[in-house]
Design an enzyme around this catalytic site. Structure first.
Site, PDB file in Angstrom:
ATOM      1  N   HIS A 267       1.073  -1.278   0.108  1.00 42.50           N
ATOM      2  CA  HIS A 267      -0.047  -0.263  -0.032  1.00 42.50           C
ATOM      3  C   HIS A 267       0.765   1.468   0.228  1.00 42.50           C
ATOM      4  O   HIS A 267       1.608   1.111  -0.687  1.00 42.50           O
ATOM      5  CB  HIS A 267      -0.811   0.251   1.673  1.00 42.50           C
ATOM      6  CG  HIS A 267      -1.938   0.698   1.498  1.00 42.50           C
ATOM      7  ND1 HIS A 267      -2.936   1.948  -0.064  1.00 42.50           N
ATOM      8  CD2 HIS A 267      -2.779   1.576   2.369  1.00 42.50           C
ATOM      9  CE1 HIS A 267      -3.017   2.004   1.254  1.00 42.50           C
ATOM     10  NE2 HIS A 267      -3.731   2.374   2.235  1.00 42.50           N
ATOM     11  N   HIS A 308      -2.085  -2.581  -9.874  1.00 44.24           N
ATOM     12  CA  HIS A 308      -3.212  -2.183  -8.326  1.00 44.24           C
ATOM     13  C   HIS A 308      -4.031  -2.549  -8.770  1.00 44.24           C
ATOM     14  O   HIS A 308      -4.736  -3.683 -10.225  1.00 44.24           O
ATOM     15  CB  HIS A 308      -3.183  -0.318  -9.376  1.00 44.24           C
ATOM     16  CG  HIS A 308      -3.689   0.304  -8.305  1.00 44.24           C
ATOM     17  ND1 HIS A 308      -4.825   0.201  -8.230  1.00 44.24           N
ATOM     18  CD2 HIS A 308      -3.711   1.224  -7.188  1.00 44.24           C
ATOM     19  CE1 HIS A 308      -5.139   1.051  -6.993  1.00 44.24           C
ATOM     20  NE2 HIS A 308      -4.444   1.259  -6.300  1.00 44.24           N
ATOM     21  N   ASP A 365       2.793   5.547  -6.927  1.00 42.50           N
ATOM     22  CA  ASP A 365       3.984   5.615  -6.085  1.00 42.50           C
ATOM     23  C   ASP A 365       5.499   5.590  -6.699  1.00 42.50           C
ATOM     24  O   ASP A 365       6.744   5.681  -6.414  1.00 42.50           O
ATOM     25  CB  ASP A 365       4.442   4.158  -4.938  1.00 42.50           C
ATOM     26  CG  ASP A 365       3.038   4.428  -4.380  1.00 42.50           C
ATOM     27  OD1 ASP A 365       2.944   5.839  -3.842  1.00 42.50           O
ATOM     28  OD2 ASP A 365       2.095   3.779  -3.427  1.00 42.50           O
TER      29      ASP A 365
END
Ligand code: CMC
Length: 430
Positions: A267, A308, A365
């Site tokens: 995460h 994802h 990210d």
């Protein structure tokens, strides 16, 4: 709600049930299985919640196939271009964009709740100097309960709003304190005459001995990153906040639980993991072997920043951030060799059959870490940055949960795979 129903026939015990199909404004309709156990004696089994909507929510919408992300109906691209983090926070909490006056009041309220209680500073002395900032952040936010629990009524809308404002306001102060404690610098008080992001950067980097010159590019970039990270519907940390919140726990305890859920590398911890992985890969020449390892089923190695659960074509946040990443590095004059590694990795993965067929694309990210690094944010603070931004979404979800009539404690069932009933055998006879 429509009258549509889904008929479920259980041929094994000749029972059937008709389950209502409920629709929202956008997205797939959901089969309401609330009566399934009563009607058929079965539970559903969905580890990782791949097909399960855990709640109704009017805050954020994602279409993973089309790469769409909407906050309260507004496309992330438009908010990224025109809005600011505090305006987005207001939107998430309130449901509507603020007028200029409403925004000014909100900014004033947030800037007048930025101070930490002086006693909270003493908590930091209890941490080892090299404690991870996420550990300090989670503990410090949970400890806010000790200051505000007694006079907080979670059933009072005004108290809930105040708690959200406190959390959004204090998170940067606590985050900066975590960093400064870890490097042995004196903690800074928030300067309330500054905007949210500037104030945070001052608390992070200002030293008593010289003035701090902040680059407007850095401030703008960070504000944009905060907008992109502000909410993401029922992800692991937000679901954690809601699960804890469903017990009636106070918001500080609920958000502290969200922070710990965010920390994991699958995460929010991915941004730190991306940078560490890029450093390990080291040079563009090593990219190929990293891609080969990521594809090897016998190797647990994954490319951090790729893939994802929801986005299967592209992550719209990654597209915005990718553009910004280049602009920031150019304007700040940063020539980071890691960017070369990152670009090579991105290129190699995007044309690789395994990554294409598994629909693995760079996520938000992948790029955020490179920007944080260019802004001199230390690697261990990356997930803390994510937490500051996501506090807007966590608190909006916590408030929505308390505003929803008939909310119940979250209590999943399980598929038991342990021993059947057996009798105790005393130690000498085992
Ligand atoms: N590198 C290599 N293979 C991967 C990767 C990766 N990064 N991600 C998924 N796969 C493969 C996985 O091995 C599996 O292959 P197969 O079906 O052949 O066994 C398939 O893709 C599906 O993976 P999964 O783990 O079932 O997918 P998921 O939806 O449960 O996990 C994820 C999503 C984001 C946890 C995962 O893609 C991952 O671990 N990515 C790296 C960590 C990361 O970047 N996380 C940040 C997510 S975005 C920010 C946020 O939400 O906080």
């Amino acid at each position: 709600m429509s009258d549509a129903k889904v008929k479920l026939v259980d041929e094994s015990n000749e029972r059937s049930t008709e389950l209502p199909l409920v629709s929202g404004t956008l997205g797939p309709a959901c089969i309401d299985i609330g009566t399934l156990y009563k009607d058929t004696g079965h539970f559903t089994f969905d580890p990782g919640y791949a097909s399960t909507a855990s709640t109704r929510s009017a805050i954020t919408y994602i279409d993973g196939e089309q790469g769409i992300l909407l906050y309260r109906g507004y496309p992330i691209e438009q908010l990224a271009e025109h809005s600011s983090f505090l305006e987005v926070a207001y939107l998430l909490l309130d449901g509507e964009l603020p007028t200029a006056d409403q925004l000014a009041v909100f900014q004033h309220d947030v800037s007048h709740h930025t101070m930490m209680h002086e006693s909270l500073k003493n908590f930091f002395q209890g941490f080892h100097h090299d404690a991870h900032p996420m550990a300090m952040l989670a503990a410090s936010v949970a400890s806010l309960s000790a200051f505000y629990h007694d006079n907080l009524n979670v059933d009072d809308p005004a108290d809930r709003k105040l708690a959200a404002i406190r959390l959004i306001a204090k998170m940067p102060t606590i985050a900066a304190a975590c960093y400064r404690y870890s490097i042995g610098w004196p903690l800074r008080y928030p300067r309330n005459n500054l905007e949210y992001v500037e104030r945070f950067l001052h608390m992070m980097f200002e030293v008593p001995s010289e003035p701090l010159e902040l680059s407007p590019v850095a401030t703008k970039a960070l504000d944009l990153l905060f907008i992109l990270h502000a909410d993401h519907e029922q992800n692991a940390s937000t679901s954690t906040v809601r699960l804890v919140g469903s017990t009636g726990a106070n918001p500080y305890a609920s958000i502290a639980a969200g922070i710990t859920a965010l920390w994991g590398p699958a995460h929010g911890g991915a941004n730190e993991a991306v940078l560490k992985q890029l450093e390990e890969i080291g040079t563009p020449g090593n990219v190929e072997s990293a891609v080969l390892r990521a594809k090897d089923k016998n190797d647990s190695f994954r490319l951090m920043g790729f893939g994802h659960r929801v986005y299967k074509n592209f992550d719209p946040r990654a597209q915005i951030i990718r553009k910004m990443c280049h602009a920031v590095l150019d304007e700040l004059g940063v020539n980071d060799p890691l960017l070369e590694v990152a670009l090579k990795l991105e290129e190699a993965a995007l044309k690789d059959d395994y990554f294409v067929s598994h629909k693995l694309y760079p996520n938000v990210d992948f790029y955020s870490g490179i920007i944080y690094k260019a802004l001199n944010i230390p690697t261990e603070m990356f997930t803390v940055m994510f937490a500051i931004a996501r506090t807007a979404g966590w608190t909006a979800n916590w408030i929505e949960q308390h505003e929803t009539p008939g909310s119940r404690i979250g209590r999943p069932r399980q598929l038991y795979t342990g021993s059947a009933r057996r009798d105790y055998v005393s130690a000498g006879q085992r």
